[in-house]
Scaffold this motif. Structure first.
Motif, PDB file in Angstrom:
ATOM      1  N   TYR A 109       0.847  -1.201   0.000  1.00  0.00           N
ATOM      2  CA  TYR A 109       0.000   0.000   0.000  1.00  0.00           C
ATOM      3  C   TYR A 109       0.882   1.250   0.000  1.00  0.00           C
ATOM      4  N   PRO A 110       0.542   2.243  -0.833  1.00  0.00           N
ATOM      5  CA  PRO A 110       1.302   3.496  -0.800  1.00  0.00           C
ATOM      6  C   PRO A 110       0.925   4.294   0.442  1.00  0.00           C
ATOM      7  N   ILE A 111       1.899   4.855   1.125  1.00  0.00           N
ATOM      8  CA  ILE A 111       1.595   5.636   2.336  1.00  0.00           C
ATOM      9  C   ILE A 111       2.326   6.978   2.285  1.00  0.00           C
ATOM     10  N   ILE A 112       1.885   7.876   3.157  1.00  0.00           N
ATOM     11  CA  ILE A 112       2.536   9.175   3.315  1.00  0.00           C
ATOM     12  C   ILE A 112       2.954   9.293   4.770  1.00  0.00           C
ATOM     13  N   VAL A 113       4.245   9.572   4.988  1.00  0.00           N
ATOM     14  CA  VAL A 113       4.818   9.574   6.335  1.00  0.00           C
ATOM     15  C   VAL A 113       5.330  10.968   6.659  1.00  0.00           C
TER      16      VAL A 113
END
Lengths: 263, 263, 263, 263
Positions: free
Chosen positions: C28-32
């Motif tokens: 899954y693509p995530i933003i951190v």
């Protein structure tokens, strides 16, 4: 080299005991007891550690291999407690640990044709020795799981897939790896086999369809069996489906100690 | 450091051209063109090599990263030829190569409920530049395959499993990764989806049962489509079934160049 | 499908609570959150589980993905507690768990030339929610280690190698991943960098030679720092050397809870 | 099952020959010739494929295992050509292929103390039979490489690391795996050993410092040796450094056929 300092033997003032220190991923040929054939040759990946007292700067990594070589292939697996005792002595440690991973081969007969061939199972021994010797043995068993929901809702067919069932046990009476493997295989929708002729493939296909099981069902059925086996004191069961309808896996796990209340 | 020798720049007398030399497994964030959304962010593993002339002792490894940093995330993938040209210049090489592996995300709608979610596909770009620029693009697509033999011989059910279909193509007109992915998904017993409700699970179960396919069938169907697509000049197709009834995989592959006779 | 049974919702009579059940290896693509740049895009591998009450036959796997999609990229990492709360609700569970693994990028400046480039670190978040929310964060940091013994006994040179230092912490005040990474990098013989020019390579070579460290030294130095950081309540440190003179690795680990006596 | 169709035996009208079809990742115990000890037991991962004629719908996967079982452990490796011939016959194919990967153990004596222990090497056999039998053998050898540039520019020390050197050869006169391994080990900055006492560690540290080598140097030195060995007709050499100062690897490769002009 006479005047060079033995750095590892220096006194350490940081007052920090190291839980585990040693060698990891040592590849080594081993000989394992085999219920059917007496022994079998295989290849292991070994981790060997000791606890390091707070006042020792370093451990002596070469001694792990020296102890291993002293036991060698024939005497290593049958003498894990002696091996850990020798490791403790050689490293002047209060506790020693080893983890041994290896493929183990069992002959499996196809269910109808009866044709035999060799199936590999990833196995593990986790041994530790402080004042007491403890041993955990484990198996990873590939099986077929067939989805009960898919079968129920579909007019024909049902999705099924390869599942990997992992079982680790602590015990007080001897258990064969073969017994753990068979316990798992009896729990799945169907066993898998290296070689299946047409009559066998018909059998396992229909067998799986008649025995649908979620990952939840597999870990619960195994838990029931493991609770009833008096030789076993603690266990962990994991089931992982390589789902045929997804690219992610379905997973379930149960751990129990026989002291614990269950449920 | 003034008097130190620049070792890499020494003349080499061994008269051996090195086919490929450079950096491997460089992890780097990239931005890729996305048919539906314009662009998407992902993370790549990069290999970047040059050919080293026989009279050069060593390449300058740091320059590979300097060139990469100059192109940076935004300008790297859209400008692979320029990137390789800059690499050739910086390394004084006759040929430059890069391999770029990354997960690529597409939104997939469940077949009945229509619920959308993100599916990851492993993709690859293999680019080279000597006098000519060449680019191969590839996708790995997880699908369901259902065994025609198992269906035929069984009174109910049929074994099925997750399969990984890999496709690499060389082409002369632009092709979206999405087009390659869809071409593969249309060939399997069923597509897979990240999220399936009960109505969807019924659909894909029955769909797979109605479309049985061996690995042989999958690579042949894909070959037919690829032969007919005039944009594509060369291709390789591989199908690998994570067999639900075995612990080994079933595999088939076909490679063709459009010049070759086929069959 | 009206008359079909909802199998997962059946009552289970085996009286076995399942510790963890759910989906594994969801990509899954995530933003951190990023200390320097606000946020960064990356790609995660997710495991999401719930505890399953003893009287429920099965969990509803599709709901894990539905909850994830509701939070989506932007709102997932900043709201892990809310995500687990929503998962508990959707699955009617007493406890929910997630493990999130992802590469995280930091800009590193070469020590002398100052040239910046991106270094990847494998990071992990392990979150759980029953009555309490708990979060463990972890980093894997590649560094150089140089062997004190080899340096002491050799007339010139000293063997050194890439080491992977892993650190996981539980904490009560916010800590940046960057802080954990820097804490580890300051402990090694030398930091590593994606890009080093000749002046930088001279610096890191000499730096490592001046700061020899066994795996034992690295885990002890980190333990001292972690004991002194009041934000941190529990931690685990592991050091693993890809030994340049062996094909096996050297390994050390220390775990501490701040309540425990140490040593 | 009398009236059920034998699907694999159906005629295929798509006119597409399949390059390779068969079984992949079959784990199997094998016995390999050992120069020092006669034979050794180890465990292999096997791929076995045939070419499938355009007019056959499917291959018979079970026959690959049947042929393998007929040869069994003792007779498999010594009779690869006969094994492929039997596979061709059983599958009615024009060509058969097998790839066999296995760890191979050699006793290595520490360079000063002379203490012996077992070193594992990943080895590979790639065999094919159409009208001609062809065999490629390969070894992966872990060694130490020490950077010439780092040594030159630094006032003390030099970065060094574990390197993996891969060598594959085609030949017309018998060559031991041991010979290939020794050829590689003699080319590195230093050999590696499973067990090194202090006197040995001093030796290998100083040895590596005295023999700095880039990946470029290692593949060129090996190329020179391989060009001079008249038994060898074709080869591929790859060197990959697990750089101690980077998290990416340095890589170089050379392939040559003895017919080709070199350089």
């Amino acid at each position: 080299m006479k005047n060079r300092v033995d750095i590892q033997s220096q006194t350490d003032l940081r007052k920090i005991t190291i839980d585990k220190v040693g060698v990891k991923n040592v590849r080594y040929p081993i000989i394992v007891e085999d219920r059917a054939r007496g022994t079998q040759h295989t290849v292991a990946d070994l981790d060997i550690y000791v606890q390091l007292p707070h006042d020792h700067r370093g451990t002596h990594m070469s001694r792990f291999l020296e102890v291993l070589n002293r036991f060698h292939q024939e005497n290593f697996i049958p003498n894990l407690q002696e091996f850990l005792q020798a490791t403790k002595l050689a490293l002047k440690a209060e506790a020693a640990y080893t983890t041994i991973k290896f493929p183990y081969f069992m002959e499996k007969k196809a269910p109808v044709s009866g044709i035999a061939s060799l199936q590999a199972y990833n196995c593990i021994f986790e041994a530790s020795l402080d004042n007491n010797f403890q041993l955990i043995i484990g198996v990873e068993v590939p099986v077929t799981s067939l989805c009960p929901c898919s079968r129920e809702i579909s007019d024909f067919g049902a999705h099924n897939q390869r599942s990997i069932i992992s079982l680790k046990v602590r015990f007080h009476d001897f258990i064969w790896l073969e017994e753990l493997i068979e316990m798992v295989e009896d729990t799945a929708s169907s066993q898998i086999y290296p070689l299946l002729k047409r009559v066998d493939e018909k059998f396992v296909t229909e067998q799986a369809y008649k025995n649908p099981a979620f990952v939840e069902d597999i870990v619960r059925e195994l838990t029931l069996k493991l609770m009833q086996d008096n030789r076993i004191t603690d266990f962990q069961v994991e089931a992982e489906n390589l789902e045929s309808i997804h690219s992610h896996n379905a997973y379930a796990s149960v751990s129990r100690s026989k002291d614990e209340t269950n449920g």
